[in-house]
Motif scaffolding. Sequence first.
Motif, PDB file in Angstrom:
ATOM      1  N   ARG A 145      53.476  -2.296 -20.118  1.00 27.03           N
ATOM      2  CA  ARG A 145      54.907  -2.512 -19.979  1.00 27.03           C
ATOM      3  C   ARG A 145      55.179  -4.007 -20.049  1.00 27.03           C
ATOM      4  NH1 ARG A 145      59.140  -1.000 -15.085  1.00 27.03           N
ATOM      5  NH2 ARG A 145      60.819  -2.227 -16.002  1.00 27.03           N
ATOM      6  N   SER A 146      56.032  -4.398 -20.958  1.00 29.84           N
ATOM      7  CA  SER A 146      56.529  -5.779 -21.053  1.00 29.84           C
ATOM      8  C   SER A 146      55.428  -6.830 -20.961  1.00 29.84           C
ATOM      9  CB  SER A 146      57.574  -6.042 -19.971  1.00 29.84           C
ATOM     10  OG  SER A 146      58.649  -5.155 -20.099  1.00 29.84           O
ATOM     11  N   GLY A 147      54.344  -6.646 -21.688  1.00 26.17           N
ATOM     12  CA  GLY A 147      53.277  -7.639 -21.709  1.00 26.17           C
ATOM     13  C   GLY A 147      52.192  -7.431 -20.665  1.00 26.17           C
ATOM     14  N   LEU A 148      52.382  -6.489 -19.744  1.00 26.68           N
ATOM     15  CA  LEU A 148      51.361  -6.188 -18.736  1.00 26.68           C
ATOM     16  C   LEU A 148      50.574  -4.967 -19.192  1.00 26.68           C
ATOM     17  CD1 LEU A 148      49.981  -6.430 -15.971  1.00 26.68           C
ATOM     18  CD2 LEU A 148      51.906  -5.140 -15.001  1.00 26.68           C
ATOM     19  N   THR A 149      49.264  -5.102 -19.266  1.00 26.71           N
ATOM     20  CA  THR A 149      48.387  -4.010 -19.681  1.00 26.71           C
ATOM     21  C   THR A 149      47.430  -3.686 -18.548  1.00 26.71           C
ATOM     22  OG1 THR A 149      48.484  -4.738 -21.988  1.00 26.71           O
ATOM     23  CG2 THR A 149      46.663  -3.295 -21.388  1.00 26.71           C
ATOM     24  N   LEU A 150      47.298  -2.395 -18.256  1.00 24.71           N
ATOM     25  CA  LEU A 150      46.361  -1.912 -17.241  1.00 24.71           C
ATOM     26  C   LEU A 150      45.505  -0.808 -17.844  1.00 24.71           C
ATOM     27  CD1 LEU A 150      48.821  -1.452 -14.217  1.00 24.71           C
ATOM     28  CD2 LEU A 150      47.300  -3.396 -14.619  1.00 24.71           C
ATOM     29  N   HIS A 151      44.260  -0.742 -17.422  1.00 25.76           N
ATOM     30  CA  HIS A 151      43.405   0.378 -17.780  1.00 25.76           C
ATOM     31  C   HIS A 151      43.226   1.227 -16.523  1.00 25.76           C
ATOM     32  CE1 HIS A 151      41.339  -1.431 -21.583  1.00 25.76           C
ATOM     33  NE2 HIS A 151      42.646  -1.348 -21.681  1.00 25.76           N
ATOM     34  N   LEU A 152      43.337   2.537 -16.689  1.00 24.99           N
ATOM     35  CA  LEU A 152      43.169   3.484 -15.591  1.00 24.99           C
ATOM     36  C   LEU A 152      41.935   4.320 -15.907  1.00 24.99           C
ATOM     37  CD1 LEU A 152      46.880   4.692 -15.296  1.00 24.99           C
ATOM     38  CD2 LEU A 152      45.790   2.739 -14.165  1.00 24.99           C
ATOM     39  N   SER A 153      41.067   4.499 -14.922  1.00 25.93           N
ATOM     40  CA  SER A 153      39.807   5.179 -15.181  1.00 25.93           C
ATOM     41  C   SER A 153      39.447   6.162 -14.083  1.00 25.93           C
ATOM     42  CB  SER A 153      38.679   4.154 -15.318  1.00 25.93           C
ATOM     43  OG  SER A 153      37.452   4.813 -15.546  1.00 25.93           O
ATOM     44  N   GLU A 154      39.028   7.363 -14.505  1.00 24.56           N
ATOM     45  CA  GLU A 154      38.456   8.343 -13.582  1.00 24.56           C
ATOM     46  C   GLU A 154      36.948   8.151 -13.449  1.00 24.56           C
ATOM     47  OE1 GLU A 154      40.609  12.523 -13.367  1.00 24.56           O
ATOM     48  OE2 GLU A 154      39.955  12.084 -15.429  1.00 24.56           O
ATOM     49  N   HIS A 155      36.340   7.272 -14.241  1.00 30.85           N
ATOM     50  CA  HIS A 155      34.896   7.052 -14.207  1.00 30.85           C
ATOM     51  C   HIS A 155      34.508   6.352 -12.902  1.00 30.85           C
ATOM     52  CE1 HIS A 155      34.058   8.127 -18.431  1.00 30.85           C
ATOM     53  NE2 HIS A 155      35.290   7.692 -18.631  1.00 30.85           N
ATOM     54  N   SER A 156      33.548   6.903 -12.205  1.00 28.32           N
ATOM     55  CA  SER A 156      33.190   6.371 -10.883  1.00 28.32           C
ATOM     56  C   SER A 156      32.617   4.961 -10.940  1.00 28.32           C
ATOM     57  CB  SER A 156      32.195   7.302 -10.195  1.00 28.32           C
ATOM     58  OG  SER A 156      31.005   7.388 -10.948  1.00 28.32           O
ATOM     59  N   GLY A 157      32.007   4.565 -12.027  1.00 31.77           N
ATOM     60  CA  GLY A 157      31.396   3.238 -12.090  1.00 31.77           C
ATOM     61  C   GLY A 157      32.306   2.142 -12.598  1.00 31.77           C
ATOM     62  N   ASP A 158      33.515   2.472 -13.009  1.00 36.12           N
ATOM     63  CA  ASP A 158      34.384   1.462 -13.615  1.00 36.12           C
ATOM     64  C   ASP A 158      35.085   0.563 -12.609  1.00 36.12           C
ATOM     65  OD1 ASP A 158      33.769   2.074 -16.182  1.00 36.12           O
ATOM     66  OD2 ASP A 158      35.549   3.271 -16.556  1.00 36.12           O
ATOM     67  N   ALA A 159      35.475   1.097 -11.481  1.00 35.50           N
ATOM     68  CA  ALA A 159      36.231   0.306 -10.522  1.00 35.50           C
ATOM     69  C   ALA A 159      36.174   0.983  -9.165  1.00 35.50           C
ATOM     70  CB  ALA A 159      37.679   0.164 -10.987  1.00 35.50           C
ATOM     71  N   SER A 160      36.486   0.226  -8.142  1.00 36.00           N
ATOM     72  CA  SER A 160      36.545   0.783  -6.791  1.00 36.00           C
ATOM     73  C   SER A 160      37.998   1.025  -6.418  1.00 36.00           C
ATOM     74  CB  SER A 160      35.955  -0.206  -5.783  1.00 36.00           C
ATOM     75  OG  SER A 160      34.595  -0.405  -6.049  1.00 36.00           O
ATOM     76  N   PRO A 161      38.279   2.127  -5.746  1.00 34.48           N
ATOM     77  CA  PRO A 161      39.648   2.338  -5.285  1.00 34.48           C
ATOM     78  C   PRO A 161      40.021   1.260  -4.278  1.00 34.48           C
ATOM     79  CG  PRO A 161      38.167   3.982  -4.354  1.00 34.48           C
ATOM     80  CD  PRO A 161      37.379   3.188  -5.338  1.00 34.48           C
ATOM     81  N   GLY A 162      41.283   0.947  -4.189  1.00 39.58           N
ATOM     82  CA  GLY A 162      41.743  -0.056  -3.242  1.00 39.58           C
ATOM     83  C   GLY A 162      41.774  -1.460  -3.818  1.00 39.58           C
ATOM     84  N   ALA A 163      41.766  -1.586  -5.139  1.00 43.33           N
ATOM     85  CA  ALA A 163      41.842  -2.906  -5.775  1.00 43.33           C
ATOM     86  C   ALA A 163      43.255  -3.478  -5.614  1.00 43.33           C
ATOM     87  CB  ALA A 163      41.500  -2.788  -7.258  1.00 43.33           C
ATOM     88  N   ARG A 164      43.388  -4.763  -5.866  1.00 46.81           N
ATOM     89  CA  ARG A 164      44.697  -5.411  -5.842  1.00 46.81           C
ATOM     90  C   ARG A 164      44.857  -6.216  -7.118  1.00 46.81           C
ATOM     91  NH1 ARG A 164      47.555  -9.248  -1.270  1.00 46.81           N
ATOM     92  NH2 ARG A 164      49.562  -9.376  -2.336  1.00 46.81           N
ATOM     93  N   VAL A 165      46.023  -6.063  -7.747  1.00 42.16           N
ATOM     94  CA  VAL A 165      46.357  -6.792  -8.966  1.00 42.16           C
ATOM     95  C   VAL A 165      47.584  -7.643  -8.655  1.00 42.16           C
ATOM     96  CG1 VAL A 165      47.047  -6.604 -11.378  1.00 42.16           C
ATOM     97  CG2 VAL A 165      45.469  -4.926 -10.399  1.00 42.16           C
TER      98      VAL A 165
END
Length: 177
Positions: free
Chosen positions: A108-128
């Motif tokens: 949206r408007s120049g902001l790009t996010l990747h969303l992943s269900e893969h367990s090794g990609d990221a930890s829940p509770g991140a902050r952007v």
Amino acid sequence: MRTFNDAKAIAKSLRQALKQKNIEISHSEGLELVAAGFGFDSWNVLSAKIENESPTTSVTASFGPAIPILRIFDVGKAKEFYLDFLGFTLDWEHRFGDNFPLYCQVSRSGLTLHLSEHSGDASPGARVFVRMKGIDALHKELHSKNYRFMKPDIEQQDWGREVMVIDPFSNRISFCE
């Protein structure tokens, strides 16, 4: 790691992967998706960047915009939050096969996010942390959606005015002006 010079090859690979899933896109649509993935407004802008790169220029480190990867656990809830509530657009989705975890891009408007269900990609509770303009308009827009799980306020911080949202997976996004 791939560079901007690989953009056409990436677009071709994307088209082939989508075709295997019975999703047909044109060559130009593939190029536009690749440009968006690199954080550019259009293929023309990315193409100009490619033309300006000279093979005789000395190699130095250069960086594009960071794309945070946020862990999700429920595709329906993620789409309700990111698409319906926050107003992002779903750019693309990828799964390695049937009944595999989702990996997707929203923007949206120049902001790009990747969303992943893969367990090794990221930890829940991140902050952007997202710098932005128009925080009053964003605040008004979010409240007009009447999303029952969140009614964020504008808070004055030492670094600026901030609207913080928390997705259903405890990831926090701080929009700051």
